[in-house]
Design an enzyme around this catalytic site. Sequence first.
Site, PDB file in Angstrom:
ATOM      1  N   HIS A  34      40.261  67.925 -33.595  1.00 39.91           N
ATOM      2  CA  HIS A  34      39.463  66.721 -33.414  1.00 39.91           C
ATOM      3  C   HIS A  34      39.829  65.620 -34.407  1.00 39.91           C
ATOM      4  O   HIS A  34      39.714  64.432 -34.077  1.00 39.91           O
ATOM      5  CB  HIS A  34      37.983  67.068 -33.499  1.00 39.91           C
ATOM      6  CG  HIS A  34      37.519  67.889 -32.342  1.00 39.91           C
ATOM      7  ND1 HIS A  34      36.523  68.841 -32.434  1.00 39.91           N
ATOM      8  CD2 HIS A  34      37.931  67.914 -31.040  1.00 39.91           C
ATOM      9  CE1 HIS A  34      36.342  69.402 -31.254  1.00 39.91           C
ATOM     10  NE2 HIS A  34      37.189  68.856 -30.396  1.00 39.91           N
ATOM     11  N   HIS A  87      39.908  70.653 -20.073  1.00 43.04           N
ATOM     12  CA  HIS A  87      38.968  71.752 -20.329  1.00 43.04           C
ATOM     13  C   HIS A  87      37.898  71.220 -21.283  1.00 43.04           C
ATOM     14  O   HIS A  87      37.973  71.421 -22.495  1.00 43.04           O
ATOM     15  CB  HIS A  87      39.685  72.958 -20.934  1.00 43.04           C
ATOM     16  CG  HIS A  87      40.734  73.544 -20.032  1.00 43.04           C
ATOM     17  ND1 HIS A  87      41.974  72.968 -19.870  1.00 43.04           N
ATOM     18  CD2 HIS A  87      40.719  74.638 -19.233  1.00 43.04           C
ATOM     19  CE1 HIS A  87      42.692  73.687 -19.016  1.00 43.04           C
ATOM     20  NE2 HIS A  87      41.948  74.706 -18.607  1.00 43.04           N
ATOM     21  N   SER A 121      35.314  67.251 -27.837  1.00 43.90           N
ATOM     22  CA  SER A 121      36.250  66.166 -27.539  1.00 43.90           C
ATOM     23  C   SER A 121      35.665  65.099 -26.610  1.00 43.90           C
ATOM     24  O   SER A 121      35.940  63.901 -26.809  1.00 43.90           O
ATOM     25  CB  SER A 121      37.555  66.720 -26.979  1.00 43.90           C
ATOM     26  OG  SER A 121      37.336  67.604 -25.907  1.00 43.90           O
ATOM     27  N   GLU A 179      35.835  70.724 -15.938  1.00 46.70           N
ATOM     28  CA  GLU A 179      35.238  71.942 -16.499  1.00 46.70           C
ATOM     29  C   GLU A 179      34.854  72.877 -15.362  1.00 46.70           C
ATOM     30  O   GLU A 179      33.927  72.599 -14.609  1.00 46.70           O
ATOM     31  CB  GLU A 179      34.025  71.616 -17.374  1.00 46.70           C
ATOM     32  CG  GLU A 179      33.402  72.840 -18.022  1.00 46.70           C
ATOM     33  CD  GLU A 179      34.433  73.687 -18.769  1.00 46.70           C
ATOM     34  OE1 GLU A 179      34.631  74.855 -18.345  1.00 46.70           O
ATOM     35  OE2 GLU A 179      35.042  73.192 -19.738  1.00 46.70           O
ATOM     36  N   ASP A 189      39.922  72.740 -11.171  1.00 43.19           N
ATOM     37  CA  ASP A 189      40.954  73.138 -12.118  1.00 43.19           C
ATOM     38  C   ASP A 189      41.557  71.924 -12.816  1.00 43.19           C
ATOM     39  O   ASP A 189      42.141  71.041 -12.175  1.00 43.19           O
ATOM     40  CB  ASP A 189      42.036  73.912 -11.358  1.00 43.19           C
ATOM     41  CG  ASP A 189      43.217  74.269 -12.238  1.00 43.19           C
ATOM     42  OD1 ASP A 189      43.006  74.554 -13.430  1.00 43.19           O
ATOM     43  OD2 ASP A 189      44.350  74.254 -11.730  1.00 43.19           O
ATOM     44  N   GLY A 190      41.445  71.889 -14.139  1.00 44.69           N
ATOM     45  CA  GLY A 190      41.965  70.761 -14.895  1.00 44.69           C
ATOM     46  C   GLY A 190      43.475  70.709 -14.945  1.00 44.69           C
ATOM     47  O   GLY A 190      44.062  69.626 -15.005  1.00 44.69           O
ATOM     48  N   ASP A 248      43.517  71.749 -23.660  1.00 46.52           N
ATOM     49  CA  ASP A 248      43.140  72.789 -24.620  1.00 46.52           C
ATOM     50  C   ASP A 248      42.328  73.891 -23.942  1.00 46.52           C
ATOM     51  O   ASP A 248      41.144  74.051 -24.194  1.00 46.52           O
ATOM     52  CB  ASP A 248      42.377  72.190 -25.806  1.00 46.52           C
ATOM     53  CG  ASP A 248      41.086  71.511 -25.393  1.00 46.52           C
ATOM     54  OD1 ASP A 248      40.972  71.137 -24.210  1.00 46.52           O
ATOM     55  OD2 ASP A 248      40.179  71.389 -26.243  1.00 46.52           O
TER      56      ASP A 248
END
EC number: 2.1.1.266
Length: 330
Positions: A19, A42, A103, A121, A151-152, A172
């Site tokens: 971060h 994510h 994030s 998500e 799905d990211g 991530d």
Amino acid sequence: MFSYRHAFHAGNHADVLKHAMLLHILDHLGKKDTAYTLVDTHAGAGIYDLSDDWARTKAESDLGVARVWHAAAGSSAPALVQRYLQAIQTYNEQGSLRWYPGSPWLALHAMRSQDRLRLFEMHPSEGEILAHNLNCLDSRQQRQTELRDTDGFGGLKAFFPPPSRRGLAVIDPSYEDKQDYKRVLQTLEEGLKRFASGTYFVWYPLVQRREVEAMVKGMRKLAPNEWLHASLQVNKPSADGLGLYGSGVFVINPPYTLAASLHQALPWLNKTLAQDSHNRHTLESGDNTRKKTTDDEDEASLPNHRTPARPQQRHPAARRPAVKRPPRRP
């Protein structure tokens, strides 16, 4: 597939590195008037209560953000660290550390009205909590934010390239599934073909898996000359081969200011977050001209950097973070 919950790990040493670097990149993107789009593949729950039962299960934040918080109060912390703590403070009462912004919330803190936030998500519980928290934002922030429960990895192509041709992808995953390592490389390869000038930010855990080294090697091969790789190891890998002993971040097309800031901040973080004598950090760039591996470096020898000015506007949701408590485990 869905057993991982970031509430157990919020504010740990990996979050500190990830971060702090993310905020620096966002601040750099915000220096130009042209809007940018951030895609978080994510996203998690958005913001976390560090006093919650889940967060206190292993109290990982005590060895992460809390250490940094207290160490910075008694010393002159590097600018990268001060900026990170400044953002966290906007979500807490003065002098306290209860809420930890993930994030998405750090992005909303740094973004301007013209910028766009696109979140993915898939975890049912995490997605529900994130949706609840987003509904508590002001109308402007809700308009600039979009959440999808798909799905990211595959969803990134829906937003890249963005209309403004300025964009950042934050990738991530939990890496709970070993296939995530391959999917990261596939996502980067597809993303760079579509949007070669975009910034790609990949976080990964330091764990004893062959897939970690293979993914990092793969990212070096995929990336153009402009890339930056930072890692932070906080303790000795366990004898049983299990557990997280550090983390790394690989950035493709990083801002030119990031390397110098990390050169100053990583030795400080290395000392502050160390859990035993096996702590170390690395910093390397695409042409390897800034490669650095250090166990214990005198930060007095590093160049001085000015602390970024405090943003003019406080985040509207900072006074009362809206966090829906996850259901208690059976």
